[in-house]
Design a protein around this motif. Structure first.
Motif, PDB file in Angstrom:
ATOM      1  N   GLU B  11       2.394   1.070   1.031  1.00 40.23           N
ATOM      2  CA  GLU B  11       3.867   1.126   0.885  1.00 40.23           C
ATOM      3  C   GLU B  11       4.260   2.385   0.086  1.00 40.23           C
ATOM      4  N   ASP B  13       7.025   3.454  -1.077  1.00 44.17           N
ATOM      5  CA  ASP B  13       7.930   3.236  -2.213  1.00 44.17           C
ATOM      6  C   ASP B  13       7.175   2.740  -3.432  1.00 44.17           C
ATOM      7  N   MET B  14       6.186   1.915  -3.174  1.00 38.24           N
ATOM      8  CA  MET B  14       5.373   1.400  -4.265  1.00 38.24           C
ATOM      9  C   MET B  14       4.586   2.549  -4.915  1.00 38.24           C
ATOM     10  N   LYS B  16       5.474   5.580  -4.939  1.00 37.93           N
ATOM     11  CA  LYS B  16       6.470   6.376  -5.663  1.00 37.93           C
ATOM     12  C   LYS B  16       6.756   5.738  -7.021  1.00 37.93           C
ATOM     13  N   LEU B  17       6.938   4.405  -7.031  1.00 36.01           N
ATOM     14  CA  LEU B  17       7.265   3.692  -8.274  1.00 36.01           C
ATOM     15  C   LEU B  17       6.126   3.822  -9.280  1.00 36.01           C
ATOM     16  N   ASP B  54      -3.738  -1.411  -3.916  1.00 37.87           N
ATOM     17  CA  ASP B  54      -3.111  -2.662  -3.475  1.00 37.87           C
ATOM     18  C   ASP B  54      -4.189  -3.488  -2.752  1.00 37.87           C
ATOM     19  N   LYS B  56      -3.610  -5.856  -0.385  1.00 41.47           N
ATOM     20  CA  LYS B  56      -3.326  -6.069   1.042  1.00 41.47           C
ATOM     21  C   LYS B  56      -2.906  -4.749   1.679  1.00 41.47           C
TER      22      LYS B  56
END
Lengths: 761, 139
Positions: B11, B13-14, B16-17, B54, B56
């Motif tokens: 992901e 965005d993840m 990025k966060l 991550d 998954k």
């Protein structure tokens, strides 16, 4: 064909009416048959006995007749011998030519030859000299004077036509030589000088004289007949053509008239029969057999029945009345021996037959008795079995957990079982005889009646699911309707078996509901996972931005709101995941009461604040439950929380615990006096995300999570509720049931080891 | 020289966060990739000190990646980010030599604290190694 059918029907009716196994009839039949058989045997025995008697008698008489004939032949022979002797003597030249002494010699010789045949005297009457030469018993031949009758004989003999003939004189009775009277017959033969001898080489052919044999017939016949025995004692008697006895064992009778002498001897007896036989048969020269009554027999006096066989002997064919009749008689007792022995044999035979019949009859009766006993026992057994089976069926019907009833076409109850009576809560007489519509409320009754009539009309069984409303409760029933037939095959009722499926109906709804919840749980878990990611990102960035924003700015405020709502969402997701049982689960033996106490302690302030008083009816010594304490507390918390919410403005919260089913189950009842759950909400209260609370006051997950926890612990959760529309006392009670752990097991497994064992599972 | 942290997540965005949080709050360098296979290559080059992955992911999931990295590079801590409630996978992570796991959604303090712990552990490893080397050279 129809005739045969009629006959068959008639037979069947008769058989049914006089059933062979109707022992009474059968016994009577046997007795009748036995009597008939016995009668037949006796009659046939009697008939056979009289026939035997007849045959034996006839046979005996035939034998007597043969004897009589034999006697006749003997007499004939004797007479013939005498005739020959007479002729022989008449041909002697010494007689013809009066050659004395050879004449005397010749006559003596002749006499000696025939004296034993009853010859009393031989006389020769010389025609020329009228002298008579005669020989009598024990005397030499003497010469004497002529008797007057001798002249008559000479007269007859002299006639040319009588030459070579022998004249037999009629019977006379004379006392001869001073002896008793004897029946005398004279045999007379003319003597002509036809023979030759030394002195007369040529016959003179002149009439010489007449030869006379004086025969004592009683002697002649007596010789032949005296030793005759018919049977053992039967004897022979002879009468001549005038009924004079020529011979009779009763010496006095000889020479006497048979018709008179008997009467004279015993006037008491009627001799009609024998007189008749003598007159009509014997004297007429007939042969035959018969019987008669005599007054004596060989010295025995008295009325004696005798069998008689008689045959004629014709002395001279030419002259009438020259017939003798020879009778052979014997008392019937002669044949009695034979008859008796036959009778004895017959008696044995009859006895055997009677015995067989009686024994057979008895045997049949015995068999009947045995058979009927067996039959009776069988009937008794079957009756008991029938009774049992009837009772079984009755108890089956009566104790069935179904309503079993019968109704007629109009819907009137004909019968109903106990369960039905209990169910309708009425008396039997209030149901039986009354119509469906009086028992059931409209429109249930009408629908049921319609179905019943359909079953009557269409011959098909029906199964319907329908509702009864009794009081304010709804009951669901599954009813089977089928037709009942009587013996003639006509429908007389419809049998209904109604099964209460209310519980099942609820269970079905419940399981449908459970299924729904399970699938919703899975869905929710999936959704939660998917939401977690974006939610994490949103919250992460919001967090970062909040650090950068000035606390008093409008942006900060907005970011704070985003964070708050994000966290709200996070909580929802967490609850959803809890519901989906994806949380760690740790089971131990816990005390329900203790856990309720913990929850109440936590909520104490809230309860106080909301003016709610708490009643606790907790059963002491409550069995343990194997569960996750934290989860159970959550359940109690959720339920009590809802109760508090329902009791706005205060109320009473009652918590009751108890064990039941032999300590195998634990029930927790949490009751409030709140407003109750509205009808339309009841079906949805365990749905996830369903809530009646304001948007930010509830997640709609409390009860569904509780439901998930309880079912995970193999328990159940249900509720009873009343709203103000339904009852004056409103409120809701949640009922939670858990399986209990047996006390013994807890004690045995108690302590650290036990706990470890269970934890490691 | 700042330590390098590799972040692997499908992901963006993840990524990025996480990179923003680390760059802003720590002195470490951040390398990111949304391809787990590329992550393995990067790790192989040996310029990475810590991996955050991550669990998954398509292609190669976090667990497999952890296995692969452990085979290629020794003593590299791997932090796995797991979805909420997947306790079983978290336990598996620890068994397979993962350094720690963080469940989503996480707060930034959580991730920072875990990174800090990991770095301290790396430091300890290094010092340990150095001391051992010194000991070797002396003997």
């Amino acid at each position: 064909m129809s005739f045969l059918l009629n006959v068959k029907r008639l037979l069947l009716t008769l058989i049914e009416k006089y059933h062979p196994f109707t022992i009474k009839y059968f016994k009577v039949l046997v007795v009748i048959i036995m009597t008939l058989l016995l009668g037949a045997v006796l009659i046939m025995g009697w008939m056979s006995s009289s026939k035997v008697k007849e045959i034996v008698t006839e046979d005996f008489n035939e034998q007597q007749l043969l004897v009589a004939r034999h006697v006749a032949t003997q007499i004939e022979n004797s007479i013939d011998i005498l005739k020959r002797e007479l002729l022989l003597l008449s041909l002697s030249p010494s007689i013809q030519y009066f050659e004395i002494p050879s004449l005397k010699d010749r006559m003596e010789t002749a006499y000696s030859r025939i004296a034993h045949m009853g010859t009393l005297e031989i006389r020769f009457i010389e025609n020329s000299t009228k002298k008579v030469h005669h020989v009598i018993e024990n005397h030499k031949c003497a010469t004497g004077d002529i008797y007057p009758e001798d002249l008559d004989y000479l007269e007859w003999a002299r006639k040319e036509e009588n030459r070579g003939d022998i004249f037999l004189t009629p019977l006379t009775t004379v006392s001869y030589n001073g002896q008793s009277e004897k029946p005398i017959m004279k045999m007379i033969s003319p003597v002509w000088q036809v023979s030759t001898d030394e002195a007369y080489p040529v016959p003179l052919n002149e009439f010489s004289g007449v030869l006379v044999f004086v025969i004592d017939l009683s002697h002649l016949t007596g010789n032949i007949t005296k030793d005759i025995r018919s049977g053992k004692t039967g004897y022979c008697w002879i009468i001549d053509g005038n009924g004079i006895f020529l011979y009779h064992p009763e010496k006095d009778f000889v020479g006497k008239n048979a018709f008179e002498v008997r009467k004279g001897k015993n006037p008491a007896i009627s001799f009609e029969k024998i007189n008749e036989i003598q007159r009509d048969k014997m004297l007429k020269g007939e042969e035959g057999t018969s019987w008669y009554i005599s007054g004596w027999h060989r010295g025995i006096e008295g009325e004696i029945r005798k069998l008689i066989a008689f045959t004629p002997f014709k002395l001279d064919e030419k002259i009438q009345n020259r017939i003798w009749s020879i009778a052979v008689v014997a008392p019937v007792s002669e044949v009695k021996g034979t008859i008796h022995s036959i009778h004895v044999r017959q008696f044995y035979l009859q006895a055997i037959i009677i015995f067989v019949i009686l024994f057979g009859g008895l045997f049949i009766n015995f068999m009947i008795l045995t058979w009927s006993n067996i039959l009776e026992q069988e009937v008794a057994k079957k009756t008991i079995e029938l009774k049992k089976s009837e009772q079984r069926y009755k108890s089956l019907v009566e104790n069935a957990e179904d309503i079993i009833f019968t109704v007629d076409y109009k819907g009137n109850f004909l019968s109903i079982n106990k369960y039905g009576i209990r169910f309708f809560n009425r008396k039997v007489e209030e149901i039986v005889g009354n119509n469906l519509s009086e028992i059931l409320s409209w429109p249930n009754a009408d629908m049921l009646l319609l179905m019943i009539q359909k079953v009557f009309d269409t011959k098909e069984s029906k199964q319907i699911t329908h509702m009864f409303i009794i009081g304010d409760r709804e009951y669901w029933f599954n009813t089977n309707l089928r037709r009942l037939y009587d013996e003639q095959g006509n429908i007389y009722a419809v049998l209904g078996i109604s099964r209460d499926i209310t519980e099942r109906k609820h269970m079905e709804e419940y399981s449908y509901y459970t299924e729904k919840l399970a699938s919703m749980g899975t869905l929710a878990a999936g959704v939660a996972h998917e939401i977690n990611n974006p939610l994490g990102i949103i919250l992460g960035f919001t967090d970062l931005m909040l650090e950068k924003a000035t606390p008093d700015s409008a942006e900060y405020d907005m970011l704070k709101t985003i964070e708050k709502q994000g966290l709200n969402a996070k909580r929802v997701v967490e609850n959803l995941l809890d519901f989906a049982r994806h949380k760690e689960h740790k089971e131990e033996f816990i005390d329900i009461n203790e856990n309720i106490g913990t929850v109440l302690a936590v909520m104490g302030n809230t309860l106080l604040l909301k003016k709610i008083s708490v009643n606790q009816n907790l059963q002491e010594d409550l069995p343990s439950v194997k569960a996750d304490a934290r989860e159970l507390q959550q359940v109690f918390f959720n339920v009590i929380n809802n109760s508090i919410y329902a009791m706005e403005g205060g109320g009473i919260l009652t918590i009751t615990t108890r064990s039941f089913d032999n300590n195998e189950k634990i029930e927790i009842r949490i009751s409030d006096t709140g407003h109750g759950i509205k009808k339309e909400h009841r079906i949805r209260i365990f749905d996830p995300l369903f809530t009646t609370k304001e948007v930010d006051k509830g997640t709609g997950l409390g009860l569904s999570v509780s439901y998930g926890i309880v079912t995970k612990h193999e328990g159940s959760i249900s509720f009873e509720t009343k709203t103000k529309e339904e009852s004056a006392e409103t409120g809701t009670t949640f009922i939670i049931i858990f399986p209990a752990v047996k006390k013994s097991r807890v004690e045995n497994k108690g302590g650290e080891n036990g706990r470890k064992d269970i934890d490691s599972r | 020289m700042a330590e390098k942290i590799l972040i692997v997540d499908d992901e963006p965005d993840m990524l990025k966060l996480l990179s923003m949080i680390i760059r802003e709050k720590t002195p470490y360098e951040v390398t990111i990739t949304n391809n787990p296979l590329e992550a393995l290559d990067i790790a192989r080059k040996g310029e990475i000190d810590l991996v955050i992955a991550d669990l998954k992911m398509p292609g190669l999931n976090g667990m497999e990646l952890l296995d692969a990295i452990k085979r290629v590079v020794e003593n590299i801590p791997v932090i796995l980010i797991t979805a909420y409630g997947t306790v079983e996978s978290a336990a598996e992570t620890m068994q397979k030599g993962g350094f720690d796991f963080i469940t989503k959604p996480f707060r930034k303090e959580q991730i920072l604290f875990t990174i800090d712990r990991a770095m301290k552990w790396i430091q300890l490893q290094r010092e340990n190694k150095m001391l051992k080397d010194q000991l070797k050279s002396k003997t």
